[in-house]
Design an enzyme around this catalytic site. Structure first.
Site, short mmCIF file in Angstrom:
data_model
loop_
_atom_site.label_atom_id
_atom_site.label_comp_id
_atom_site.label_asym_id
_atom_site.label_seq_id
_atom_site.Cartn_x
_atom_site.Cartn_y
_atom_site.Cartn_z
N CYS A 169 -16.64 -6.47 -26.29
CA CYS A 169 -15.20 -5.93 -25.56
C CYS A 169 -14.28 -5.90 -26.54
CB CYS A 169 -15.01 -7.70 -24.62
SG CYS A 169 -16.33 -7.98 -23.40
N CYS A 178 -15.87 -12.41 -27.42
CA CYS A 178 -16.77 -10.54 -27.39
C CYS A 178 -16.55 -9.53 -27.92
CB CYS A 178 -16.98 -10.18 -26.04
SG CYS A 178 -18.01 -9.09 -25.19
#
Ligand SMILES: [Zn+2]
Length: 155
Positions: free
Chosen positions: A78, A75
């Protein structure tokens, strides 16, 4: 009951290294306390990595509020958010604990918590979820949000 009486009550803290639950006098939380079992620091200034086997113990046995960053290696947002979470740990401990949950490594917990998108931020207090937000945000916005949850984050 006076404020000083409240301050002397012990706070339960879970050691991030060995998961031992230990008691620290509230007024000693800022003195870099160490775990009586493994001698490691109870507050490392960086996020505690939680996994399926440690999540429940850690969350249920901590008296301090816990901010949990739910993320995954694939991600991009993230990855970009991780340094902000790390700074939150450095700046906010020991007023609260900052932890991270790799949703790929902890699929059972991620499912139980109904993590549908990442990054998701969770706040637990005394084993109960008291706050949830999805998406990255600047540190100032993160601290402001924690303040709205009643956490002692103001400096
Ligand atoms: Zn320990």
């Amino acid at each position: 009951m006076s404020a000083s009486t409240v301050d002397r009550s012990p706070v339960h803290v879970v050691c991030p290294a060995c998961a031992q639950r230990t008691r620290v006098p509230a007024e000693r939380l800022g003195d870099h306390p160490r775990c009586p079992s493994c001698k490691q620091p109870l507050f490392t200034g960086s996020p505690v990595s939680l996994v399926d086997s440690s999540f429940d113990t850690f969350v249920a046995n901590s008296d301090l509020p816990i901010l949990i960053d739910c993320w995954a290696a694939w991600c991009g947002p993230c990855q970009a958010f991780a340094p902000i979470v790390a700074r939150a740990a450095a700046e906010l401990e020991p007023r609260l604990i900052v932890a991270s949950l790799d949703t790929e490594s902890a699929p059972e917990i991620a499912r139980r918590l109904s993590i549908r998108s990442i990054p998701t931020l969770l706040v637990f207090r005394h084993g109960r979820e008291i706050g949830r937000r999805t998406g990255a945000m600047p540190l100032a916005a993160l601290v402001a949000w924690l303040g709205t949850l009643g956490l002692p984050v103001s400096t």
